[in-house]
Design an enzyme around this catalytic site. Sequence first.
Site, PDB file in Angstrom:
ATOM      1  N   CYS A  97       0.841  -1.198   0.000  1.00  0.00           N
ATOM      2  CA  CYS A  97       0.000   0.000   0.000  1.00  0.00           C
ATOM      3  C   CYS A  97       0.876   1.249   0.000  1.00  0.00           C
ATOM      4  O   CYS A  97       1.483   1.568  -1.014  1.00  0.00           O
ATOM      5  CB  CYS A  97      -0.980  -0.030   1.175  1.00  0.00           C
ATOM      6  SG  CYS A  97      -2.346   1.155   1.011  1.00  0.00           S
TER       7      CYS A  97
ATOM      8  N   HIS B   8      -3.543  -5.286  -0.276  1.00  0.00           N
ATOM      9  CA  HIS B   8      -3.024  -5.790   0.999  1.00  0.00           C
ATOM     10  C   HIS B   8      -3.032  -7.319   0.984  1.00  0.00           C
ATOM     11  O   HIS B   8      -4.074  -7.931   1.224  1.00  0.00           O
ATOM     12  CB  HIS B   8      -3.889  -5.281   2.154  1.00  0.00           C
ATOM     13  CG  HIS B   8      -3.710  -3.834   2.445  1.00  0.00           C
ATOM     14  ND1 HIS B   8      -2.829  -3.357   3.384  1.00  0.00           N
ATOM     15  CD2 HIS B   8      -4.290  -2.741   1.890  1.00  0.00           C
ATOM     16  CE1 HIS B   8      -2.865  -2.043   3.410  1.00  0.00           C
ATOM     17  NE2 HIS B   8      -3.747  -1.634   2.513  1.00  0.00           N
TER      18      HIS B   8
ATOM     19  N   GLU C 233      -1.921  -9.295   3.176  1.00  0.00           N
ATOM     20  CA  GLU C 233      -2.241  -9.793   4.524  1.00  0.00           C
ATOM     21  C   GLU C 233      -3.731  -9.723   4.825  1.00  0.00           C
ATOM     22  O   GLU C 233      -4.194 -10.265   5.833  1.00  0.00           O
ATOM     23  CB  GLU C 233      -1.445  -9.018   5.575  1.00  0.00           C
ATOM     24  CG  GLU C 233      -1.996  -7.661   5.965  1.00  0.00           C
ATOM     25  CD  GLU C 233      -1.706  -6.547   4.958  1.00  0.00           C
ATOM     26  OE1 GLU C 233      -2.017  -5.377   5.253  1.00  0.00           O
ATOM     27  OE2 GLU C 233      -1.164  -6.842   3.862  1.00  0.00           O
TER      28      GLU C 233
ATOM     29  N   ASP D 141     -21.845  -8.267  17.416  1.00  0.00           N
ATOM     30  CA  ASP D 141     -22.108  -7.379  18.554  1.00  0.00           C
ATOM     31  C   ASP D 141     -21.552  -8.060  19.801  1.00  0.00           C
ATOM     32  O   ASP D 141     -22.032  -9.127  20.215  1.00  0.00           O
ATOM     33  CB  ASP D 141     -23.609  -7.145  18.711  1.00  0.00           C
ATOM     34  CG  ASP D 141     -24.184  -6.306  17.581  1.00  0.00           C
ATOM     35  OD1 ASP D 141     -23.404  -5.641  16.884  1.00  0.00           O
ATOM     36  OD2 ASP D 141     -25.415  -6.329  17.398  1.00  0.00           O
TER      37      ASP D 141
ATOM     38  N   ASP E 101     -26.748   5.560  13.467  1.00  0.00           N
ATOM     39  CA  ASP E 101     -27.899   4.817  13.986  1.00  0.00           C
ATOM     40  C   ASP E 101     -29.134   5.715  14.012  1.00  0.00           C
ATOM     41  O   ASP E 101     -29.479   6.287  15.052  1.00  0.00           O
ATOM     42  CB  ASP E 101     -27.621   4.312  15.407  1.00  0.00           C
ATOM     43  CG  ASP E 101     -26.547   3.251  15.453  1.00  0.00           C
ATOM     44  OD1 ASP E 101     -26.584   2.344  14.613  1.00  0.00           O
ATOM     45  OD2 ASP E 101     -25.672   3.325  16.332  1.00  0.00           O
TER      46      ASP E 101
END
Length: 559
Positions: free
Chosen positions: A82, A195, A197, A244, A409
């Site tokens: 990157c 990337h 990885e 969550d 939200d």
Amino acid sequence: MTLTVSLLDYGAGNVRSVRNAITSCGYSIIDITSPSQIDQADVIIFPGVGSYESAMTVLQTTGYDNALRAYLAADRPYLGICLGMQTLFESSTEYKDDQSSELPGLGVIPGHVIKFDETKRSVPHIGWNGTIAHQSSPAMKYIKDHNGDEVYFVHSYYAPITDANSKWVLTRTTYEGQEYISSVQKGNVCATQFHPEKSGKTGLNFLKGFLESVEDGTLSNTTPIAVNPTDHTELVKRVVVALDVRSNDNGDLVVTKGDQYDVREKDDDAVTGRGGVRNLGKPVSLAARYYDEGADEIAFLNITSFRQGVIEDMPMLQVLEEASKSIFVPLTVGGGIRSYTDPESGKVYSALEVASRYFRAGADKISIGSDAVYAAEDYYASGGKKTGETSLETISHRYGVQAVVVSIDPKRVYVASPECVDKKHTVVSLDESQAGPNGERYCWYQCTVKGGREAKDICAVSVAKASEALGAGEIMLNCIDMDGQCNGFDHALMTAVSTAVTIPVIASSGAGKESHFSDVFKATKVQAALAAGMFHRKEVEIGNVKKHMEASGIRARIV
């Protein structure tokens, strides 16, 4: 194996995943801590997640820049990732907000790094895209035909292909009509815009091929490939899984899910009618399952951290550390990314320091919720002035906008007509199936903070636009009305926000079956869609979602 990898960690974002990817290939690592170590290295890997200015400033102030130039001029084995690729070029326009100025790079490759045109495409370029080979390389020996499956990109700036640098091009990639260099190689110097990885098995195969060819001395044995200029790649739509995470009543971290943010069982307690925290599994093991099943990204959302200390929230940091050992797709963490005062010592930690802890633990992106709403309110109150001190600004300046996600939200406020609403709010029309309790066919989306417990006088579109201006690189767009309902995503909300900003939008809240993903991708401009409960409960498999997408003409990454 005798080869030791020298890692040049200048303080970038998620370097832990690079370390884990290297060790998973069987190689040991030493850290470069002084310029003198550069000349002694067998091979250098330079990972970069952050801003060009930050990277070059660190290289210059530490004296690494001249040592690197000498190392590269001697054609020594090198892999830049990157920013580790972008800094090889002569300069970049990624210099604060001044796109007319250029910041010098290492000057190894001819050309200048410039920003994608956000009037023609969403910026940053985030997600899984393909590559088209311009050379064969031993580094690509484990990738079929040297044109791999999709790999993971996250960047706002790119290096154009020119006559002067064409012999450096290892692969190119297309992002919505723009061709650019996605990897380079000349001799033993190699670098990728993507990337490895974070690119699953394909990325690990690239790293393995690179390191093995350094070890056996064949890395420089490249051969040009006939290139068809009409070949193009395509960014696929992402399927994101959210976990969550919160402590249960015994203090253990569990993955939970509920309706309208209520995560407790309903009928365990005869008096209150509410039981213990719903436990759908352990975070690390559940995330590993989703990685194996083909999730394109995984988000850990610490849903109670607004009431708890973040810096000392060691269990969540340990979740990231453990997950990043075996999960090689992007990891996002959210919850409590804000300035924080330690209740015992009184020490104040900035939002940047809090985010840095999460990055060091293995996060690729951090998600900011309530703090982004407060920042948006201040932004509009000041007439659109930036202070440079908000969490969005400080974190994006240090780590790049691609590392900052804003989670919004909102909940619907139904109205009879647009004239009933303050002009500062964006009003959307609703179809008959989404009408309000009194038949209202309009609404605006009121943002909430503190986990949905407090409503603010600002709409989702306003927060999204302010967040983009302040440094967010992506929007995670939830809807309290749809959460846990399994009736599909809120298309009206997704359309309103995704057409108001140029950064990518992730649709969230409401998915209950495979077709809901295909529907939102067809009907709106979102680049990714997220679900949680339906995957946790094994009602729907990730593979089946992607098969439905492909059958509907929507590109997906199939593993």
